[in-house]
Design a protein around this motif. Structure first.
Motif, mmCIF file in Angstrom:
data_model
loop_
_atom_site.group_PDB
_atom_site.id
_atom_site.type_symbol
_atom_site.label_atom_id
_atom_site.label_comp_id
_atom_site.label_asym_id
_atom_site.label_seq_id
_atom_site.Cartn_x
_atom_site.Cartn_y
_atom_site.Cartn_z
ATOM 1 N N LEU A 91 -6.831 -8.327 93.421
ATOM 2 C CA LEU A 91 -5.798 -8.497 94.438
ATOM 3 C C LEU A 91 -6.310 -8.316 95.862
ATOM 4 O O LEU A 91 -5.933 -9.072 96.751
ATOM 5 C CB LEU A 91 -4.640 -7.531 94.169
ATOM 6 C CG LEU A 91 -3.966 -7.690 92.808
ATOM 7 C CD1 LEU A 91 -2.878 -6.650 92.639
ATOM 8 C CD2 LEU A 91 -3.415 -9.075 92.641
ATOM 9 N N LEU A 92 -7.128 -7.321 96.090
ATOM 10 C CA LEU A 92 -7.595 -7.058 97.456
ATOM 11 C C LEU A 92 -8.358 -8.235 98.060
ATOM 12 O O LEU A 92 -8.091 -8.612 99.205
ATOM 13 C CB LEU A 92 -8.440 -5.776 97.485
ATOM 14 C CG LEU A 92 -8.769 -5.223 98.848
ATOM 15 C CD1 LEU A 92 -7.498 -4.902 99.638
ATOM 16 C CD2 LEU A 92 -9.626 -3.978 98.720
ATOM 17 N N PRO A 93 -9.283 -8.861 97.343
ATOM 18 C CA PRO A 93 -9.942 -10.047 97.926
ATOM 19 C C PRO A 93 -8.953 -11.170 98.261
ATOM 20 O O PRO A 93 -9.123 -11.870 99.258
ATOM 21 C CB PRO A 93 -10.920 -10.488 96.840
ATOM 22 C CG PRO A 93 -11.185 -9.257 96.048
ATOM 23 C CD PRO A 93 -9.894 -8.488 96.072
ATOM 24 N N GLU A 94 -7.933 -11.321 97.452
ATOM 25 C CA GLU A 94 -6.928 -12.361 97.710
ATOM 26 C C GLU A 94 -6.152 -12.065 98.984
ATOM 27 O O GLU A 94 -5.835 -12.961 99.759
ATOM 28 C CB GLU A 94 -5.979 -12.474 96.513
ATOM 29 C CG GLU A 94 -4.992 -13.600 96.608
ATOM 30 C CD GLU A 94 -5.645 -14.969 96.592
ATOM 31 O OE1 GLU A 94 -5.046 -15.901 97.185
ATOM 32 O OE2 GLU A 94 -6.734 -15.139 96.019
ATOM 33 N N VAL A 95 -5.844 -10.803 99.218
ATOM 34 C CA VAL A 95 -5.124 -10.411 100.429
ATOM 35 C C VAL A 95 -5.949 -10.745 101.667
ATOM 36 O O VAL A 95 -5.429 -11.231 102.669
ATOM 37 C CB VAL A 95 -4.780 -8.905 100.388
ATOM 38 C CG1 VAL A 95 -4.312 -8.410 101.741
ATOM 39 C CG2 VAL A 95 -3.720 -8.639 99.346
ATOM 40 N N HIS A 96 -7.246 -10.521 101.592
ATOM 41 C CA HIS A 96 -8.104 -10.768 102.751
ATOM 42 C C HIS A 96 -8.309 -12.251 103.045
ATOM 43 O O HIS A 96 -8.727 -12.602 104.143
ATOM 44 C CB HIS A 96 -9.451 -10.062 102.580
ATOM 45 C CG HIS A 96 -9.358 -8.584 102.758
ATOM 46 N ND1 HIS A 96 -9.089 -7.998 103.968
ATOM 47 C CD2 HIS A 96 -9.459 -7.580 101.868
ATOM 48 C CE1 HIS A 96 -9.050 -6.690 103.831
ATOM 49 N NE2 HIS A 96 -9.264 -6.403 102.554
ATOM 50 N N LYS A 97 -8.013 -13.121 102.088
ATOM 51 C CA LYS A 97 -8.121 -14.561 102.331
ATOM 52 C C LYS A 97 -7.045 -15.038 103.297
ATOM 53 O O LYS A 97 -7.192 -16.057 103.935
ATOM 54 C CB LYS A 97 -7.993 -15.335 101.014
ATOM 55 C CG LYS A 97 -9.195 -15.235 100.126
ATOM 56 C CD LYS A 97 -8.979 -16.058 98.879
ATOM 57 C CE LYS A 97 -10.123 -15.907 97.917
ATOM 58 N NZ LYS A 97 -9.885 -16.630 96.662
ATOM 59 N N HIS A 98 -5.952 -14.306 103.382
ATOM 60 C CA HIS A 98 -4.815 -14.706 104.203
ATOM 61 C C HIS A 98 -4.813 -13.893 105.492
ATOM 62 O O HIS A 98 -4.064 -12.928 105.641
ATOM 63 C CB HIS A 98 -3.506 -14.517 103.433
ATOM 64 C CG HIS A 98 -3.500 -15.238 102.119
ATOM 65 N ND1 HIS A 98 -3.335 -16.593 102.035
ATOM 66 C CD2 HIS A 98 -3.676 -14.791 100.854
ATOM 67 C CE1 HIS A 98 -3.401 -16.964 100.761
ATOM 68 N NE2 HIS A 98 -3.605 -15.886 100.025
ATOM 69 N N SER A 99 -5.657 -14.292 106.431
ATOM 70 C CA SER A 99 -5.823 -13.516 107.663
ATOM 71 C C SER A 99 -4.566 -13.521 108.524
ATOM 72 O O SER A 99 -4.345 -12.604 109.298
ATOM 73 C CB SER A 99 -7.013 -14.038 108.463
ATOM 74 O OG SER A 99 -6.800 -15.395 108.818
ATOM 75 N N HIS A 100 -3.726 -14.545 108.385
ATOM 76 C CA HIS A 100 -2.517 -14.627 109.202
ATOM 77 C C HIS A 100 -1.506 -13.545 108.848
ATOM 78 O O HIS A 100 -0.625 -13.245 109.648
ATOM 79 C CB HIS A 100 -1.877 -16.012 109.065
ATOM 80 C CG HIS A 100 -1.423 -16.321 107.663
ATOM 81 N ND1 HIS A 100 -2.300 -16.755 106.693
ATOM 82 C CD2 HIS A 100 -0.216 -16.223 107.082
ATOM 83 C CE1 HIS A 100 -1.633 -16.924 105.566
ATOM 84 N NE2 HIS A 100 -0.363 -16.612 105.777
ATOM 85 N N SER A 101 -1.605 -12.953 107.673
ATOM 86 C CA SER A 101 -0.620 -11.948 107.269
ATOM 87 C C SER A 101 -1.229 -10.571 107.045
ATOM 88 O O SER A 101 -0.620 -9.727 106.400
ATOM 89 C CB SER A 101 0.105 -12.412 106.006
ATOM 90 O OG SER A 101 -0.819 -12.566 104.954
ATOM 91 N N LYS A 102 -2.422 -10.334 107.601
ATOM 92 C CA LYS A 102 -3.070 -9.037 107.395
ATOM 93 C C LYS A 102 -2.237 -7.891 107.964
ATOM 94 O O LYS A 102 -2.128 -6.834 107.349
ATOM 95 C CB LYS A 102 -4.464 -9.018 108.015
ATOM 96 C CG LYS A 102 -5.511 -9.688 107.180
ATOM 97 C CD LYS A 102 -6.883 -9.502 107.782
ATOM 98 C CE LYS A 102 -7.928 -10.203 106.934
ATOM 99 N NZ LYS A 102 -9.267 -10.029 107.459
ATOM 100 N N PHE A 103 -1.630 -8.097 109.121
ATOM 101 C CA PHE A 103 -0.834 -7.037 109.735
ATOM 102 C C PHE A 103 0.383 -6.717 108.875
ATOM 103 O O PHE A 103 0.712 -5.551 108.658
ATOM 104 C CB PHE A 103 -0.414 -7.424 111.162
ATOM 105 C CG PHE A 103 0.336 -6.334 111.868
ATOM 106 C CD1 PHE A 103 -0.311 -5.181 112.298
ATOM 107 C CD2 PHE A 103 1.699 -6.447 112.078
ATOM 108 C CE1 PHE A 103 0.381 -4.167 112.936
ATOM 109 C CE2 PHE A 103 2.408 -5.442 112.713
ATOM 110 C CZ PHE A 103 1.739 -4.301 113.141
ATOM 111 N N LYS A 104 1.048 -7.742 108.370
ATOM 112 C CA LYS A 104 2.200 -7.537 107.489
ATOM 113 C C LYS A 104 1.785 -6.796 106.219
ATOM 114 O O LYS A 104 2.503 -5.914 105.739
ATOM 115 C CB LYS A 104 2.850 -8.871 107.128
ATOM 116 C CG LYS A 104 3.549 -9.568 108.266
ATOM 117 C CD LYS A 104 4.107 -10.893 107.800
ATOM 118 C CE LYS A 104 4.688 -11.675 108.961
ATOM 119 N NZ LYS A 104 5.156 -13.000 108.542
#
Length: 126
Positions: A91-104
């Motif tokens: 899951l963590l690598p997948e989250v980092h693929k979406h840089s536009h929603s890192k703050f959220k």
């Protein structure tokens, strides 16, 4: 099953499993439908998965005696370690693929930590 044997942990484990199952079922169904699996087979798969929850809980409850705190701790640690492994490796690598929603994602993560802290403090008081 081991969570039931720890005072105050049974309800939290139940709520965690219950809230986890809805998104899990949705995502699994989506992947299987997209792969062309028939709806009847998807329902069978979900039924088997759902049957494993009480079966696993009852088995653990019967195998781990209430007085065996060491085995209860090991079972809970194994379960927690499994979830940490999944979150860090998948899951963590997948989250980092979406840089536009890192703050959220960071806000949601911090909100989860605050919620866990609040629940832990609430349970200690009562």
């Amino acid at each position: 099953g081991s969570g039931i044997l720890v005072p105050g942990l049974g309800l939290i484990v139940f709520l965690a499993v219950a809230t986890h199952k809805a998104p899990e079922a949705f995502s699994l169904s989506s992947v299987l439908l997209h792969s062309g699996v028939q709806r009847k087979k998807i329902i069978l798969i979900h039924s088997l998965i759902l049957a494993m929850i009480p079966l696993g809980g009852c088995t653990a409850y019967l195998l781990i005696q209430e007085g065996n705190l060491s085995l209860i701790g090991k079972a809970i640690a194994f379960s927690a370690g499994t979830f940490l492994h999944i979150s860090l490796s998948d899951l963590l690598p997948e989250v980092h693929k979406h840089s536009h929603s890192k703050f959220k994602n960071l806000i949601a993560f911090l909100a989860g930590l605050v919620l866990m802290w609040a629940l832990a403090n609430h349970l200690e008081v009562h």
